[in-house]
Scaffold this motif. Structure first.
Motif, PDB file in Angstrom:
ATOM      1  N   LEU A 167       0.851  -1.199   0.000  1.00 29.06           N
ATOM      2  CA  LEU A 167       0.000   0.000   0.000  1.00 29.06           C
ATOM      3  C   LEU A 167       0.883   1.243   0.000  1.00 29.06           C
ATOM      4  O   LEU A 167       0.638   2.199  -0.740  1.00 29.06           O
ATOM      5  N   ALA A 168       1.928   1.198   0.835  1.00 25.82           N
ATOM      6  CA  ALA A 168       2.812   2.358   0.929  1.00 25.82           C
ATOM      7  C   ALA A 168       3.505   2.619  -0.400  1.00 25.82           C
ATOM      8  O   ALA A 168       3.664   3.770  -0.815  1.00 25.82           O
ATOM      9  N   ARG A 170       2.363   1.892  -3.410  1.00 25.85           N
ATOM     10  CA  ARG A 170       1.395   2.475  -4.358  1.00 25.85           C
ATOM     11  C   ARG A 170       1.132   3.933  -4.029  1.00 25.85           C
ATOM     12  O   ARG A 170       1.040   4.784  -4.917  1.00 25.85           O
ATOM     13  N   ALA A 171       1.003   4.225  -2.751  1.00 25.00           N
ATOM     14  CA  ALA A 171       0.721   5.605  -2.357  1.00 25.00           C
ATOM     15  C   ALA A 171       1.928   6.497  -2.614  1.00 25.00           C
ATOM     16  O   ALA A 171       1.795   7.642  -3.045  1.00 25.00           O
ATOM     17  N   LYS A 174       2.539   8.505  -5.805  1.00 26.97           N
ATOM     18  CA  LYS A 174       1.900   9.794  -6.032  1.00 26.97           C
ATOM     19  C   LYS A 174       2.354  10.853  -5.030  1.00 26.97           C
ATOM     20  O   LYS A 174       2.443  12.031  -5.365  1.00 26.97           O
ATOM     21  N   ASP A 175       2.586  10.457  -3.795  1.00 23.58           N
ATOM     22  CA  ASP A 175       2.805  11.453  -2.750  1.00 23.58           C
ATOM     23  C   ASP A 175       3.649  10.861  -1.628  1.00 23.58           C
ATOM     24  O   ASP A 175       3.134  10.364  -0.638  1.00 23.58           O
ATOM     25  N   VAL A 177       5.761  12.261   0.512  1.00 20.80           N
ATOM     26  CA  VAL A 177       5.827  12.967   1.799  1.00 20.80           C
ATOM     27  C   VAL A 177       4.687  12.525   2.713  1.00 20.80           C
ATOM     28  O   VAL A 177       4.900  12.231   3.893  1.00 20.80           O
ATOM     29  N   THR A 178       3.490  12.452   2.160  1.00 16.69           N
ATOM     30  CA  THR A 178       2.350  12.080   2.998  1.00 16.69           C
ATOM     31  C   THR A 178       2.477  10.645   3.487  1.00 16.69           C
ATOM     32  O   THR A 178       2.094  10.330   4.612  1.00 16.69           O
ATOM     33  N   VAL A 179       3.037   9.781   2.658  1.00 21.78           N
ATOM     34  CA  VAL A 179       3.275   8.404   3.100  1.00 21.78           C
ATOM     35  C   VAL A 179       4.207   8.402   4.309  1.00 21.78           C
ATOM     36  O   VAL A 179       3.975   7.695   5.293  1.00 21.78           O
ATOM     37  N   ARG A 180       5.248   9.223   4.247  1.00 25.29           N
ATOM     38  CA  ARG A 180       6.168   9.295   5.388  1.00 25.29           C
ATOM     39  C   ARG A 180       5.462   9.876   6.614  1.00 25.29           C
ATOM     40  O   ARG A 180       5.746   9.494   7.746  1.00 25.29           O
ATOM     41  N   MET A 181       4.532  10.814   6.380  1.00 24.56           N
ATOM     42  CA  MET A 181       3.799  11.374   7.515  1.00 24.56           C
ATOM     43  C   MET A 181       2.968  10.315   8.231  1.00 24.56           C
ATOM     44  O   MET A 181       2.617  10.485   9.397  1.00 24.56           O
ATOM     45  N   GLU A 299      -3.886  14.523  -9.686  1.00 20.63           N
ATOM     46  CA  GLU A 299      -5.073  14.060  -8.979  1.00 20.63           C
ATOM     47  C   GLU A 299      -4.916  14.250  -7.494  1.00 20.63           C
ATOM     48  O   GLU A 299      -3.862  14.006  -6.955  1.00 20.63           O
TER      49      GLU A 299
ATOM     50  N   VAL B  73      10.484  12.979   9.319  1.00 13.89           N
ATOM     51  CA  VAL B  73       9.031  13.041   9.153  1.00 13.89           C
ATOM     52  C   VAL B  73       8.354  11.792   9.715  1.00 13.89           C
ATOM     53  O   VAL B  73       7.375  11.877  10.448  1.00 13.89           O
ATOM     54  N   GLU B  74       8.918  10.609   9.367  1.00  9.60           N
ATOM     55  CA  GLU B  74       8.234   9.367   9.731  1.00  9.60           C
ATOM     56  C   GLU B  74       8.289   9.068  11.223  1.00  9.60           C
ATOM     57  O   GLU B  74       7.580   8.194  11.699  1.00  9.60           O
ATOM     58  N   ARG B  89      -4.701  15.703   0.813  1.00 14.32           N
ATOM     59  CA  ARG B  89      -3.677  14.746   0.385  1.00 14.32           C
ATOM     60  C   ARG B  89      -4.001  13.305   0.763  1.00 14.32           C
ATOM     61  O   ARG B  89      -3.170  12.583   1.297  1.00 14.32           O
ATOM     62  N   PHE B  91      -4.641   9.430  -0.384  1.00 13.08           N
ATOM     63  CA  PHE B  91      -3.959   8.641  -1.408  1.00 13.08           C
ATOM     64  C   PHE B  91      -4.972   8.315  -2.498  1.00 13.08           C
ATOM     65  O   PHE B  91      -5.804   7.416  -2.349  1.00 13.08           O
ATOM     66  N   LEU B  94      -5.682   4.784  -3.902  1.00  9.95           N
ATOM     67  CA  LEU B  94      -6.017   3.745  -2.929  1.00  9.95           C
ATOM     68  C   LEU B  94      -7.482   3.868  -2.540  1.00  9.95           C
ATOM     69  O   LEU B  94      -8.050   4.965  -2.577  1.00  9.95           O
ATOM     70  N   LEU B 102      -3.288   2.417   5.715  1.00  8.42           N
ATOM     71  CA  LEU B 102      -1.980   3.060   5.658  1.00  8.42           C
ATOM     72  C   LEU B 102      -1.834   4.085   6.773  1.00  8.42           C
ATOM     73  O   LEU B 102      -0.731   4.324   7.268  1.00  8.42           O
TER      74      LEU B 102
END
Lengths: 299, 246
Positions: A167-168, A170-171, A174-175, A177-181, A299, B73-74, B89, B91, B94, B102
């Motif tokens: 999931l991470a 795939r996310a 696109k983005d 930074v938000t995945v790391r958040m 998107e 950040v993480e 923001r 995803f 998904l 997630l």
């Protein structure tokens, strides 16, 4: 009819091989926007691992297959850790040049420490044989390659859909930074992408080597070029595009092989690339890519 | 009251431009703090600094007594701060459920995560109806709810909401604030960044007003709401134009 079926299987197996390689390129690109031109060297390293194993340890022939896949995967992870991680935040061209650097370095290490000339590598005898399906005699390697491709792609889909790291990934396409958040470690996502690309390259390498029966330092160049073309053809950055592009490219090659008169058969690749060019003129975003105009919103 | 989040003389620079200059901010346990100010006041820079997305030029950020200024950040979310970023923001590719999964990336308790997804669905029925849809097919308001629900999945001790009402229709804005009130009643500590000062002040305990990267006022929400000066100078925009579009 038999001939048609035989050639269809041939097309599927070649297409599957390109798809495996193209997916590896695409999965790394989707996560860190890097076109890893050192992808071909994973094939070479997997192959040389087989060659060196035979030379020094002489394991049973079937054991060479996991060795090849494992070394390709390990090499991909090492490339990331040693070469790509330090330039991760640099401009994209730096990553591209780094990839070429890795590629040249690996080729020359193989030239200097092994040899420029091809070296023979055995693969299990049964892989070179033929088998009967109904009244059809088909090469085992083609059947196996088609099946393994389907299994590998199913596995990839499961990874991307059913696991947290999938999931991470795939996310992150696109983005990031938000995945790391969300608390996902960037290094883990990127390393997994490289490991997957190495795994797929290692699987493809087994089949490439079983066809050639030998390894040479520059053997990765043509496959990575084909994989790159497959990615562009399908729509760069999209996994579905890589899959479709790989299959279409493989089918086109086999089709032209069959229909081209023997005098021009040597120019097969030229015809293939001409076809790819025409498709891209008509559909520049690739076969499954989405059309994007300058200034369109993400998107 | 003990300070859960304690920002001390924080500055953020983008090249030669100082987006934030020596700002102090405290959020106590159980408190709702509003961060107000016009466009370009430095609100999002402050949030980005707390979230570890941009480095601090000066000052530091403490959370629960520990200095978290230099964390990646993480690691911020692991300490218990969950940020719902500006512009939602979510995803896009998904599904709603996958977004929530997630959001729980730091948790290992599968059953607990599944339970919390169900809990979120009962709090946001609209998300349950769209559970298997890709997030990009949701409306702006639904995406905002998904973004908040996703933030809650990490079980944060502090929820930071950056412009949760931005770009939403008034009716949807009301829904979002109702939801935030529900979270407040459950005892969640929140730092809410808003241009929509009227709504935010009616809901927060205290407020900070930023302008041009500096903190120009801080006090209880009632004090800010009753200060005609502040409203005229810095928040006029926010009070006059409660989000116009969806």
């Amino acid at each position: 009819m038999d001939y048609f079926l035989q050639q269809s299987l041939n097309a599927l197996s070649v297409g599957g091989e390109y798809a495996l390689l193209a997916l590896g390129l695409a999965i790394v690109f989707s996560v860190i926007r890097l076109v890893n031109f050192a992808h071909g060297e994973l094939i070479a390293l997997g192959g040389y691992a087989m060659y060196l194993s035979v030379l020094f340890a002489a394991p049973p022939v079937y054991a060479l297959i996991p060795i090849c896949i494992f070394v390709a995967m390990l090499s991909a992870v090492c490339f990331e850790r040693v070469a790509f991680r330090p330039v991760r935040n640099a401009p994209p061209t730096t990553g591209l040049l780094t990839a070429f650097g890795v590629s040249i370095l690996v080729q020359n290490i193989l030239v200097i420490f092994v040899a420029t000339r091809p070296k023979p590598v055995p693969t299990p005898d049964w892989m070179g044989g033929t088998m009967s399906i109904g009244d059809l005699d088909v090469p085992v390697v083609q059947v196996l390659e088609t099946i393994v491709t389907v299994v590998a792609i199913t596995g990839l889909l499961l990874l991307l859909r059913k696991t947290q790291i999938g999931l991470a990934m795939r996310a992150a396409a696109k983005d990031f930074v938000t995945v790391r958040m969300m608390g996902v470690r960037a290094n883990r996502v990127i390393m997994t992408a490289f490991a997957v690309s190495g795994l797929l390259a290692g699987i493809a390498a087994v089949f490439i080597i079983s066809r050639r029966g030998a390894v040479d330092p520059f053997m990765g160049f043509i496959p990575v070029l084909k994989a790159f073309v497959a990615c562009v053809l399908g729509g760069f950055g999209s996994l579905a595009g890589a899959l479709v592009g790989g299959l279409v490219l493989g089918c086109a090659e086999v089709f032209l092989q069959v229909v081209l008169p023997s005098q021009v058969a040597g120019f097969r690749d030229a015809f293939v690339f001409l076809m790819v060019g025409l498709i891209l003129v008509m559909k520049p975003e690739g076969l499954v890519g989405k059309k994007v105009e300058l200034g369109d919103k993400d998107e | 009251m003990t300070a859960l989040l304690d920002v001390r003389s924080a500055s953020v620079r983008y090249g030669a431009i100082a987006a934030l200059r020596n700002v102090d901010l405290v959020v106590g346990e159980g408190e709702i703090v509003a961060l107000l100010g016009p466009n370009g006041a430095g609100k999002t820079s402050l949030v980005s600094a707390i979230a570890g997305i941009v480095p601090l030029a000066t000052g530091d950020v403490h959370f629960d007594g520990a200095n978290i200024s230099n964390l990646a950040v993480e690691d911020i979310v692991r300490r218990g701060i969950s940020v719902t970023p500006e512009g939602r923001r979510v995803f896009a590719d998904l599904t709603v459920t996958e977004n929530l999964q997630l959001g729980a990336a730091i948790r290992a308790d599968r059953q607990g995560v599944a339970d919390d997804i169900e809990r979120n669905f009962s709090m946001f029925p609209i998300l349950k109806a769209r559970a298997r849809s890709e997030a990009k097919t949701l409306s702006g308001g639904e995406q905002q709810m998904l973004a908040i629900a996703r933030s809650l999945m990490s079980k944060p001790r502090l929820l930071v909401l950056d412009e949760p009402s931005l770009g939403l229709a008034p009716k949807i804005v009301d829904q979002i604030f109702e939801l935030m009130a529900k979270l407040r009643d459950e005892g969640l500590t929140m730092l809410v960044v808003e241009q929509n000062a009227a709504e935010a002040l009616s809901f927060a305990d205290r407020a900070y007003v930023l302008n041009s990267g500096e903190c120009v006022y801080s006090g209880t929400a009632a004090e800010v709401a009753n200060s005609d000066d502040l409203i005229a100078h810095y928040l006029g925009d926010g009070i006059a134009t409660t989000a116009l579009t969806d």
